[in-house]
Design a protein around this motif. Sequence first.
Motif, PDB file in Angstrom:
ATOM      1  N   GLY A 175      15.327  79.143  48.477  1.00 18.22           N
ATOM      2  CA  GLY A 175      15.873  80.021  47.448  1.00 18.22           C
ATOM      3  C   GLY A 175      16.943  80.961  47.969  1.00 18.22           C
ATOM      4  N   GLY A 176      17.686  81.564  47.045  1.00 17.71           N
ATOM      5  CA  GLY A 176      18.660  82.587  47.391  1.00 17.71           C
ATOM      6  C   GLY A 176      20.027  82.092  47.820  1.00 17.71           C
ATOM      7  N   LYS A 177      20.260  80.783  47.779  1.00 16.58           N
ATOM      8  CA  LYS A 177      21.539  80.258  48.240  1.00 16.58           C
ATOM      9  C   LYS A 177      21.910  79.012  47.457  1.00 16.58           C
ATOM     10  N   GLY A 178      23.211  78.866  47.186  1.00 11.14           N
ATOM     11  CA  GLY A 178      23.699  77.680  46.501  1.00 11.14           C
ATOM     12  C   GLY A 178      24.911  78.001  45.655  1.00 11.14           C
ATOM     13  N   SER A 179      25.779  77.008  45.446  1.00  8.47           N
ATOM     14  CA  SER A 179      26.973  77.189  44.631  1.00  8.47           C
ATOM     15  C   SER A 179      27.205  75.944  43.796  1.00  8.47           C
ATOM     16  N   VAL A 180      27.872  76.112  42.669  1.00  5.98           N
ATOM     17  CA  VAL A 180      28.142  74.991  41.778  1.00  5.98           C
ATOM     18  C   VAL A 180      29.068  73.979  42.441  1.00  5.98           C
ATOM     19  N   ILE A 181      30.129  74.462  43.107  1.00  6.92           N
ATOM     20  CA  ILE A 181      31.074  73.532  43.726  1.00  6.92           C
ATOM     21  C   ILE A 181      30.398  72.717  44.828  1.00  6.92           C
ATOM     22  N   GLY A 182      29.533  73.338  45.602  1.00  4.23           N
ATOM     23  CA  GLY A 182      28.797  72.606  46.631  1.00  4.23           C
ATOM     24  C   GLY A 182      27.881  71.571  46.021  1.00  4.23           C
ATOM     25  N   CYS A 183      27.235  71.949  44.930  1.00  2.91           N
ATOM     26  CA  CYS A 183      26.337  71.045  44.211  1.00  2.91           C
ATOM     27  C   CYS A 183      27.096  69.811  43.705  1.00  2.91           C
ATOM     28  N   VAL A 184      28.262  70.035  43.105  1.00  2.00           N
ATOM     29  CA  VAL A 184      29.086  68.930  42.592  1.00  2.00           C
ATOM     30  C   VAL A 184      29.552  68.030  43.733  1.00  2.00           C
ATOM     31  N   LEU A 185      29.978  68.641  44.839  1.00  2.00           N
ATOM     32  CA  LEU A 185      30.435  67.864  45.993  1.00  2.00           C
ATOM     33  C   LEU A 185      29.303  67.005  46.559  1.00  2.00           C
ATOM     34  N   GLY A 186      28.093  67.544  46.574  1.00  2.00           N
ATOM     35  CA  GLY A 186      26.951  66.784  47.077  1.00  2.00           C
ATOM     36  C   GLY A 186      26.694  65.532  46.258  1.00  2.00           C
ATOM     37  N   VAL A 187      26.717  65.676  44.927  1.00  2.00           N
ATOM     38  CA  VAL A 187      26.500  64.518  44.056  1.00  2.00           C
ATOM     39  C   VAL A 187      27.638  63.517  44.205  1.00  2.00           C
ATOM     40  N   LEU A 188      28.871  64.015  44.260  1.00  3.73           N
ATOM     41  CA  LEU A 188      30.020  63.117  44.367  1.00  3.73           C
ATOM     42  C   LEU A 188      30.012  62.339  45.679  1.00  3.73           C
ATOM     43  N   MET A 189      29.553  62.986  46.754  1.00  5.96           N
ATOM     44  CA  MET A 189      29.545  62.281  48.022  1.00  5.96           C
ATOM     45  C   MET A 189      28.561  61.106  47.991  1.00  5.96           C
ATOM     46  N   VAL A 190      27.415  61.323  47.379  1.00  3.10           N
ATOM     47  CA  VAL A 190      26.447  60.236  47.246  1.00  3.10           C
ATOM     48  C   VAL A 190      27.015  59.126  46.361  1.00  3.10           C
ATOM     49  N   SER A 191      27.664  59.511  45.264  1.00  2.46           N
ATOM     50  CA  SER A 191      28.240  58.521  44.346  1.00  2.46           C
ATOM     51  C   SER A 191      29.372  57.741  45.006  1.00  2.46           C
ATOM     52  N   ILE A 192      30.214  58.436  45.769  1.00  4.10           N
ATOM     53  CA  ILE A 192      31.317  57.765  46.469  1.00  4.10           C
ATOM     54  C   ILE A 192      30.779  56.747  47.465  1.00  4.10           C
ATOM     55  N   THR A 193      29.731  57.122  48.160  1.00  3.67           N
ATOM     56  CA  THR A 193      29.123  56.214  49.137  1.00  3.67           C
ATOM     57  C   THR A 193      28.577  54.967  48.453  1.00  3.67           C
ATOM     58  N   GLN A 194      27.832  55.160  47.377  1.00  4.78           N
ATOM     59  CA  GLN A 194      27.262  54.023  46.654  1.00  4.78           C
ATOM     60  C   GLN A 194      28.355  53.143  46.062  1.00  4.78           C
ATOM     61  N   ASN A 195      29.391  53.771  45.528  1.00  5.61           N
ATOM     62  CA  ASN A 195      30.500  53.016  44.952  1.00  5.61           C
ATOM     63  C   ASN A 195      31.216  52.183  46.013  1.00  5.61           C
ATOM     64  N   GLY A 196      31.487  52.795  47.162  1.00  4.05           N
ATOM     65  CA  GLY A 196      32.170  52.070  48.230  1.00  4.05           C
ATOM     66  C   GLY A 196      31.353  50.908  48.754  1.00  4.05           C
ATOM     67  N   LEU A 197      30.048  51.128  48.920  1.00  2.67           N
ATOM     68  CA  LEU A 197      29.175  50.056  49.407  1.00  2.67           C
ATOM     69  C   LEU A 197      29.106  48.918  48.400  1.00  2.67           C
ATOM     70  N   ASN A 198      29.092  49.266  47.120  1.00  2.00           N
ATOM     71  CA  ASN A 198      29.058  48.245  46.079  1.00  2.00           C
ATOM     72  C   ASN A 198      30.336  47.398  46.097  1.00  2.00           C
ATOM     73  N   LEU A 199      31.485  48.048  46.248  1.00  2.00           N
ATOM     74  CA  LEU A 199      32.755  47.324  46.298  1.00  2.00           C
ATOM     75  C   LEU A 199      32.857  46.439  47.540  1.00  2.00           C
ATOM     76  N   MET A 200      32.161  46.852  48.598  1.00  2.00           N
ATOM     77  CA  MET A 200      32.169  46.050  49.831  1.00  2.00           C
ATOM     78  C   MET A 200      31.196  44.877  49.751  1.00  2.00           C
ATOM     79  N   GLY A 201      30.382  44.856  48.696  1.00  2.00           N
ATOM     80  CA  GLY A 201      29.431  43.770  48.545  1.00  2.00           C
ATOM     81  C   GLY A 201      28.151  43.962  49.325  1.00  2.00           C
ATOM     82  N   VAL A 202      27.882  45.203  49.722  1.00  2.00           N
ATOM     83  CA  VAL A 202      26.652  45.490  50.453  1.00  2.00           C
ATOM     84  C   VAL A 202      25.462  45.380  49.502  1.00  2.00           C
ATOM     85  N   SER A 203      24.379  44.811  49.973  1.00  5.56           N
ATOM     86  CA  SER A 203      23.189  44.633  49.149  1.00  5.56           C
ATOM     87  C   SER A 203      22.676  45.979  48.634  1.00  5.56           C
ATOM     88  N   PRO A 204      22.323  46.041  47.339  1.00  4.82           N
ATOM     89  CA  PRO A 204      21.773  47.279  46.770  1.00  4.82           C
ATOM     90  C   PRO A 204      20.540  47.779  47.513  1.00  4.82           C
TER      91      PRO A 204
END
Length: 337
Positions: free
Chosen positions: A268-297
């Motif tokens: 508790g006591g720490k966190g920001s909206v921009i950091g939160c958005v960046l965290g989700v986007l980084m996971v999504s970017i990783t999954q998207n890139g792996l999918n385009l590379m044909g990596v198994s789900p």
Amino acid sequence: MRRFVLAHTTEVALIVVMLVLSAGLSLATDRFLTLSNAFDVLNVSAVNIIFAVGLLVVLISGGIDISFAVAASVVQYLAVLALGVVGGGNWALGFLIAGAIGLGLGFVNAFLVYRLSIISIVATISTFNIFFGLLMFFTKGVSIYNLPDWLTTRVVFYEREMADGSWVELTLPVVVMLICCGATWFLISRTTTGRKLYAFGDNPEGARRFGINIGAMHYISFGWLGLMAGIAGLMQAHYAEEVVPNALYGRELDVLAATVLGGARLGGGKGSVIGCVLGVLMVSITQNGLNLMGVSPFAFKMIVGAIILVAITLSSARLDKLLPAFARARPRTGGPR
């Protein structure tokens, strides 16, 4: 510049990791670094970001909730049934019903945590199972395909055809996500309530002695997450054009990991909206890139988990240790960002 970087260590570290990751993925597949793919990632990430900014408020207040994705599933089903009863409704009524049901489910968690003094993770594990069990029992796992026309009609705010024949689209879920992010930022950064949430999460006993209404903090934080879950559930139904009872089951841990990755502290006591958005986007970017590379789900979870671990390690390290030249400029900061 130095002061800004040192005051936003987590966000800067995430941006650096994302840039390096994107550069590597762009070399692995020529389809990754395109405008159309970037908008696809944004559209797909919208629901998770709405979840994440709601969860951020709970984490800031020192709580934890893993029932929000199941709550969103309940909201989807009940909202669509209610809309059917009133003749279909419209977007305004849809948001009102979904938000009200989500808010109510959030208040259930707040009641268990505050009135019954149950540890938040235990309370939400219980409601996770109760909500999902009741949903599957009464629906028998049957999906709803007959949705109101306005809910299944795609709403595109901007679209453009690219030279390669692909399309760039800015859809309704992204616009709703931006509004939710803005509202959450305003709540935690520009209101007295937000400052109280940070203070309560950082030092509950000190906040109690200072006169902060502890019950209000619980109901506001869990209620806000419930509201965001309701909106996210409606957006998921709009995106999928159907309501599947278990469609959102399992997203809670991914969103929690991404939110913590973005700098929210479990204590508790720490966190920001921009950091939160960046965290989700980084996971999504990783999954998207792996999918385009044909990596198994099946490898997604393993690889994404490793990247999250590395990113959290880097973002948790003190930047003045990594860049000693910045140490002299390190500002003294505190409170909400």
